[in-house]
Design an enzyme around this catalytic site. Structure first.
Site, PDB file in Angstrom:
ATOM      1  N   LYS A   1     -12.120  27.798   0.474  1.00  0.00           N
ATOM      2  CA  LYS A   1     -11.186  26.891  -0.204  1.00  0.00           C
ATOM      3  C   LYS A   1     -11.973  25.686  -0.695  1.00  0.00           C
ATOM      4  O   LYS A   1     -13.041  25.359  -0.170  1.00  0.00           O
ATOM      5  CB  LYS A   1     -10.069  26.434   0.738  1.00  0.00           C
ATOM      6  CG  LYS A   1     -10.474  25.459   1.835  1.00  0.00           C
ATOM      7  CD  LYS A   1      -9.262  24.951   2.591  1.00  0.00           C
ATOM      8  CE  LYS A   1      -9.624  23.855   3.584  1.00  0.00           C
ATOM      9  NZ  LYS A   1     -10.481  24.281   4.668  1.00  0.00           N
TER      10      LYS A   1
ATOM     11  N   ASP B   1       0.856  -1.176   0.000  1.00  0.00           N
ATOM     12  CA  ASP B   1       0.000   0.000   0.000  1.00  0.00           C
ATOM     13  C   ASP B   1       0.895   1.231   0.000  1.00  0.00           C
ATOM     14  O   ASP B   1       2.094   1.133   0.261  1.00  0.00           O
ATOM     15  CB  ASP B   1      -0.897  -0.015   1.247  1.00  0.00           C
ATOM     16  CG  ASP B   1      -2.024   0.987   1.156  1.00  0.00           C
ATOM     17  OD1 ASP B   1      -2.209   1.572   0.075  1.00  0.00           O
ATOM     18  OD2 ASP B   1      -2.714   1.197   2.168  1.00  0.00           O
TER      19      ASP B   1
ATOM     20  N   ASN C   1     -10.465  -4.096   4.840  1.00  0.00           N
ATOM     21  CA  ASN C   1     -10.617  -4.444   3.429  1.00  0.00           C
ATOM     22  C   ASN C   1      -9.380  -5.129   2.861  1.00  0.00           C
ATOM     23  O   ASN C   1      -9.440  -5.740   1.798  1.00  0.00           O
ATOM     24  CB  ASN C   1     -10.933  -3.179   2.619  1.00  0.00           C
ATOM     25  CG  ASN C   1      -9.794  -2.174   2.664  1.00  0.00           C
ATOM     26  OD1 ASN C   1      -9.246  -1.899   3.724  1.00  0.00           O
ATOM     27  ND2 ASN C   1      -9.426  -1.629   1.521  1.00  0.00           N
TER      28      ASN C   1
ATOM     29  N   LYS D   1      -6.687  -6.343  -5.347  1.00  0.00           N
ATOM     30  CA  LYS D   1      -5.492  -6.847  -4.677  1.00  0.00           C
ATOM     31  C   LYS D   1      -5.451  -8.373  -4.714  1.00  0.00           C
ATOM     32  O   LYS D   1      -4.393  -8.969  -4.946  1.00  0.00           O
ATOM     33  CB  LYS D   1      -5.455  -6.344  -3.231  1.00  0.00           C
ATOM     34  CG  LYS D   1      -5.338  -4.834  -3.113  1.00  0.00           C
ATOM     35  CD  LYS D   1      -5.325  -4.387  -1.661  1.00  0.00           C
ATOM     36  CE  LYS D   1      -5.197  -2.866  -1.556  1.00  0.00           C
ATOM     37  NZ  LYS D   1      -5.168  -2.402  -0.155  1.00  0.00           N
TER      38      LYS D   1
ATOM     39  N   ASP E   1      -5.288   5.801  -4.460  1.00  0.00           N
ATOM     40  CA  ASP E   1      -5.107   7.187  -4.894  1.00  0.00           C
ATOM     41  C   ASP E   1      -5.340   7.363  -6.396  1.00  0.00           C
ATOM     42  O   ASP E   1      -5.456   6.394  -7.152  1.00  0.00           O
ATOM     43  CB  ASP E   1      -3.696   7.663  -4.541  1.00  0.00           C
ATOM     44  CG  ASP E   1      -3.579   8.027  -3.072  1.00  0.00           C
ATOM     45  OD1 ASP E   1      -4.599   8.397  -2.481  1.00  0.00           O
ATOM     46  OD2 ASP E   1      -2.470   7.927  -2.530  1.00  0.00           O
TER      47      ASP E   1
END
Length: 1100
Positions: A553, A385, A752, A730, A667
């Site tokens: 923002k 990871d 997970n 995975k 990501d």
């Protein structure tokens, strides 16, 4: 239906989102009033103390309920019920049966030592792991009888009214009844790295997935923002995290199923078949031949094989003596059989693994089972990871761009992302898209990314543009960054912490601007981040002027939509500042700069502001739409999760060791690729990679999952980076690696990750950020959550693998030498026609236990050889029994046997006139003096050879006198090498010393060992010792020459060490030979060539 209080049975039938006692619909599909009504809960006063006690008895404690604790009896049984121990027990029984009390006592001592050492080692390991089981929060704030009290989280029951705030861990699954700016981090459960905003008034369909149930908060998730109240609807194994843990802990039945016909019936022979197979499995488990680690299974089978050989040797002895059943013949047969039993093997293996486990702890690795110790040395691929393992798990503001001013770059110089005083800031007056972000040197960086400047200079040159930018960064932010006792701490959302730290670098910490004496700003209202509009705003009052300002923002595109102007250099004046109207051209310019930051792996946010009109009367009830409009765009800020400083060297070390590193992360692809290039998982020279190859190297989970298994197998290489990775991705990656014959390790921390941790050859869980479910699914646990610790574990695993191979070779070579000496010695017959043994039974047991036992342990404690991480992984298919190992075992065994027989023959026939006496196997007499002295000479030779062989096996290829090729101590280096492992040194010295009492103490020498003290025969011993060293050194030299020539044929003339690191690791990727899918064999061959280069340069 299982009882509501039976977690083991009920969890198996549990429906996601339901309570311990099923509701009419899942909790997320009901309003909180309905949930409270069905659970008989009070939304104001909570449960009464009596009702809570009743429910605790009914539903059980709020824990996973699967831990059985450490069970000493099971550990003891496991130590006894294995093949090697059973062989030793049988040998002991035979020894006692023929009244050989000394031999039987020694074997009994070996068995006892095995059991005791193994028990304490495994007991200690289990106790260590018990200390890691801490998933749920230790306490919970609940409302009972109308009062808020703190109770252990294990006592929380369905129906409890729970209060949580920022920083708390949710003690159970709760249906929210009140949420104020409430967000939770559910990464442990869903894998989503960003906090999730919760709303109590929403209701969802029954089939809504866990990640989209925004009206509930899950057990073990953490609160990153705001506060909330909720009704507990599920505890223990009935929670989402508990249901997964329960499913993982279900054990397969050990009973073989009965094969049935399509109609469900089965004949009697099918039942007999199932019972027979089940019985065979049970016997196999008892003997250890089908359970345990691959090495343990092989050693158990080896024990059975050696037992068979021992029986065969005994039969040969009996046959050679015409099956005379006299005690003398039986003793010889037992002695020959004992010579084939590696009595010290089990205990040395256990102690070596125990020592390895302790060394692992010092290197931040906790071993959960012994299988992983040997498996680590065989790892070919690591699937890691990103967040928290390769990176620090803490966001950092890396870049900022202010229009009309320039670009700021933060360069971290420490592993303290919360510390605003650490690091340098570069400033470049150009825009991000005009800057070269990948310079080849520091001097080029100065030329293309600006120069490092002091904070004072940056503030002075930034004027009001920088000040306004920092005001928004600091004030449109609820994170807290503060220093305490010399250390910097932070609380809040990781994104806001990163922005707050950036502002603090310039002295603009929110704590210095708000809630202090004579504060410059005062909070008026907050509009929290909304996932629909992707913005966050605050209204602040500027105390010196009394003016109200809106600071905003959010996502770049969403901020641009509500901006009407931007700060410029010399255009129209608004609020006393130079601004320009927003144009499509400028919007395109902003998007272009944002894409540059995103390409660097950054998450990009935009900052904006405006002064509010007095007529708006801004307060908490002001319409958000009236605030977030006509804003002035101030700039961009880019955030990233920085790699650990040790990650890049660790990845490089993996590549040096022939191990491929894969990043599997949730990501964005651009972020994942940037981090992968930064730590060395991907080559920095990606332009040298063909488009087809680059597409295979970096994929998204959607692309990878869309491929069938056949299409994945046809890829030239498996991806080095998979972005937006799901748990199922995975698992498929691990299965793809397995189909290519790889041996993979998988890291994970969340629930997970548990399925993939189970499926991996070595599952690696995080000790700090990891869940207990992940730890239970893993083989090893990293106490520091650091990728570098994985490399340390692999190095330690290889060291243990090497050392096991060394001492097993030492033991088996001695067994062969002893057996050959005794079997060939059958030709030496006395006047009565009975064989005279060259070695007495007690001599053999003495060498096995006293002489060799301690040096074997010493070999198990050897440190790693210098090149251990510069050679390819070992294959677990062959394990320690490689071709080289088997040849060495035979060569060393035969060479030692030949020298021992030569010493016996010389003493008996050259200087003893061939007098073998009479009844010399039983007692000493004048006629047996020659035999007794020859036996002592042979015993001394074998003792010395056993001790010297241990030193020779410290390195299986390099010369004993030159184990450090780079050393300038040409004549004395061998002494430093033998002194380095002082356990082995003193074990060998003790082996030398204990030889003399057995030779010269009266009674002991004649009665027990059946030999006599020697004098001039030491000359034979010294000559044979010299020949032993000569033969072993010549054999090693021949191996080195052969291996160098073989490696040169495979790798060519150019040295692998002379290649650039990227050429070494990614040279195969830079080629353009992968034009079609049918190239897996070619790819595998390229990897094998790379491993051959590693091996050739690692072991000269």
């Amino acid at each position: 239906m299982a009882k509501s209080g039976d977690p083991k049975k009920g969890a198996r039938q549990h429906v996601s989102g339901q309570s311990n006692r099923p509701l009419s619909r899942p909790a997320h599909a009901l309003t909180f009033e309905q949930v409270a009504a069905e659970l008989d809960a009070d939304l104001l006063s909570g449960l009464s103390a009596h009702e809570a006690s009743v429910r605790l008895q009914q539903y059980g404690r709020n824990d996973l309920g699967e831990e059985e604790g450490v069970q000493p009896i099971k550990i003891i049984i496991a130590q006894i019920a294995n093949a090697m121990t059973m062989v030793l027990i049988l040998a002991m029984a035979v020894s006692f049966g023929i009244k050989s009390w000394i031999e039987g006592g020694v074997v009994a001592a070996v068995i006892l030592l095995n059991v005791v050492v193994g028990f304490f080692q495994e007991y200690t390991a289990e106790k260590t792991m018990d200390s890691l089981r801490s998933l749920s929060s230790p306490t919970a704030n609940v409302v009972r009888d109308g009062e808020t009290i703190v109770i252990p989280s294990g006592e929380v029951v369905p129906g409890d009214l729970v209060e949580v705030k920022m920083g708390d861990t949710i003690p159970a699954d709760i249906r929210l009844i009140e949420a104020k700016n409430f967000e939770t981090d559910e990464a442990l459960l869903t894998g989503e790295s960003m906090p999730v905003r919760k709303r109590e008034n929403l209701v969802f369909d029954d089939a809504t997935g866990p990640g989209d149930r925004l009206n509930v908060a899950y057990s073990s998730s953490t609160v990153t923002k705001g506060r909330a109240k909720g009704i507990v609807y599920a505890t223990g194994t009935f929670t989402e995290i508990g249901a997964i843990a329960s499913a993982l802990n279900q054990k397969e039945s050990r009973v073989r199923p009965v094969k049935r016909k399509p109609n469900g019936k089965a004949g009697p022979h099918r039942y007999l078949e199932a019972y027979t197979l089940t019985l065979g499995d049970a016997i196999g488990r008892f003997l250890g031949v089908n359970v345990g680690t691959p090495l343990q299974r092989k050693l158990s089978k080896l024990a059975m094989l050696l037992f068979g050989i021992a029986v065969l040797c005994a039969i040969i002895v009996l046959a050679a003596n015409k099956f005379h059943t006299t005690q003398e013949v039986i003793i010889y047969a037992v002695a020959t059989g004992l010579s084939m039993i590696p009595a010290s093997l089990v205990v040395v293996l256990t102690i070596t693994m125990a020592a390895g486990t302790k060394r692992m702890v010092k290197r931040n690795v906790i071993v959960r089972n012994l299988k992983s110790l040997e498996a680590l040395g065989a790892v070919t691929d690591i699937c890691s990871d990103k967040t928290g393992t390769l990176t620090q798990g803490k966001m950092v503001a890396r870049n900022a761009w202010i229009p009309g001013l320039g670009t700021y770059t933060v360069e971290l110089t420490s592993n303290e992302p919360f510390n605003p005083t650490k690091g340098n800031i570069r400033f470049d007056s150009r825009e991000p898209h005009q800057i070269n972000w990948r310079p080849r040197s520091d001097s080029e960086k100065d030329a293309h990314q600006g120069t490092i400047q002091t904070i004072a200079d940056l503030i002075a040159n930034g004027k009001d543009r920088l000040e306004q930018f920092l005001n928004v960064a600091s004030l449109a932010n609820v994170a807290t960054v503060f220093e305490k006792e010399g250390e910097w701490h932070a609380r809040g959302d990781p994104t806001e912490i990163a922005i707050q730290v950036f502002a603090s670098r310039f002295g603009a910490n929110r704590r210095n601007k708000v809630n202090v004496d004579h504060a410059e700003w005062t909070d008026v209202a907050e509009f929290p981040f909304d996932s629909d509009i992707k913005r966050m705003s605050v209204i602040m009052k500027h105390n010196p002027t009394g003016e109200h300002h809106a600071f905003t923002k959010g996502a770049v595109e969403r901020i641009l939509r509500v901006c009407s102007h931007y700060r410029s250099v010399d255009d129209n004046d608004i609020e006393g500042q130079t601004v320009s109207p927003m144009t499509e051209e400028f919007r395109s310019q902003v998007i272009r700069n944002m894409e540059v930051f995103a390409g660097l792996g950054l998450r990009v946010l935009a900052l904006a502001r405006r002064k509010l009109d007095e007529s708006l009367h801004a307060n908490e009830d002001t319409d958000r739409n009236d605030v977030e409009r006509d804003l002035i765009f101030l700039g961009l800020i880019g955030l990233y999760d920085p790699p650990r400083p040790e990650s890049a060297p660790a990845v490089r070390e993996c590549h040096e060791a022939g191990i491929s590193v894969h990043m599997l992360t949730g990501d964005h692809p651009a972020t994942a690729q940037a981090i992968a290039m930064e730590v060395g998982i991907l080559p920095k020279q990606m332009e040298r990679v063909s488009a087809e190859m680059a597409k295979c190297m970096v994929m998204t989970a959607g692309e990878f999952d869309a491929l069938s298994d056949e299409e994945i197998d046809k890829l030239p290489v498996l991806p080095l980076v998979i972005a937006r990775c799901a748990p199922s991705t995975k698992v498929r990656m691990i299965e793809a690696l397995h189909r290519r014959g790889k041996f993979c390790a998988m890291t994970g921390d969340g629930v997970n990750d548990s399925p993939s941790l189970r499926r991996a050859d070595v599952g690696i869980a995080m000790g700090q950020a990891g869940s207990d479910v992940a730890k239970d699914a893993s083989d090893i646990v990293l106490t520091d959550d650091n990728f570098a610790s994985i490399v340390a574990a692999i190095e330690e695993g290889r060291r243990i693998f090497d050392n096991i191979q060394k001492f097993v070779l030492h033991v088996l070579a001695e067994n062969i030498a002893q057996a050959c000496t005794l079997l060939i010695g059958l030709v030496f017959k006395d006047a009565s026609g009975l064989s005279v043994f060259a070695l007495a039974p007690v001599e053999i047991v003495w060498i096995i236990m006293v002489t060799s036992g301690m040096p074997d342990m010493g070999l198990g404690f050897e440190r790693a050889v210098p090149d251990i991480m510069r050679r390819p992984p070992q294959s677990l298919k062959t394990g320690i029994f490689t071709k080289e190992f088997l040849i060495d075992m035979v060569v060393y065994g035969i060479w030692i046997a030949a020298l021992c027989l030569c010493s016996f023959v010389l003493r008996v026939y050259a200087w003893g006139e061939g007098n073998l006496g009479s009844n010399c196997n039983d007692a000493w007499s004048e006629s047996c003096e020659t035999v007794f002295r020859a036996r002592a000479t042979t015993f001394a030779c074998l003792t010395w050879f056993a001790l010297f062989l241990a030193w020779e096996l410290v390195d299986m290829r390099r010369s004993f006198f030159r184990m450090q090729p780079g050393s300038t101590k040409y004549f004395t280096q061998w002494f430093y090498d033998v002194w380095r492992n002082q356990f082995l040194f003193w074990a060998i010295i003790i082996g030398f010393i204990t030889l003399f009492p057995t030779l010269y103490i009266p009674v002991i020498n004649h009665k027990v060992f059946k030999h006599s003290g020697i004098s001039w025969e030491w000359g034979i011993v010294f000559i044979c010792a010299g020949l032993f060293f000569t033969g072993v050194e010549a054999w090693k030299w021949g191996k080195r020459v052969y291996l160098r020539r073989a490696a040169k044929k495979r790798t060519g003339a150019k040295s692998w060490k002379d290649l650039d690191i990227e050429e070494r690791v990614f040279g195969d990727y830079f080629t353009s030979g992968y034009e079609s899918g049918d190239t897996v064999v070619a790819a595998s061959g390229a990897i094998e060539d790379k491993n051959a280069r590693i091996a050739a340069n690692g072991r000269d």
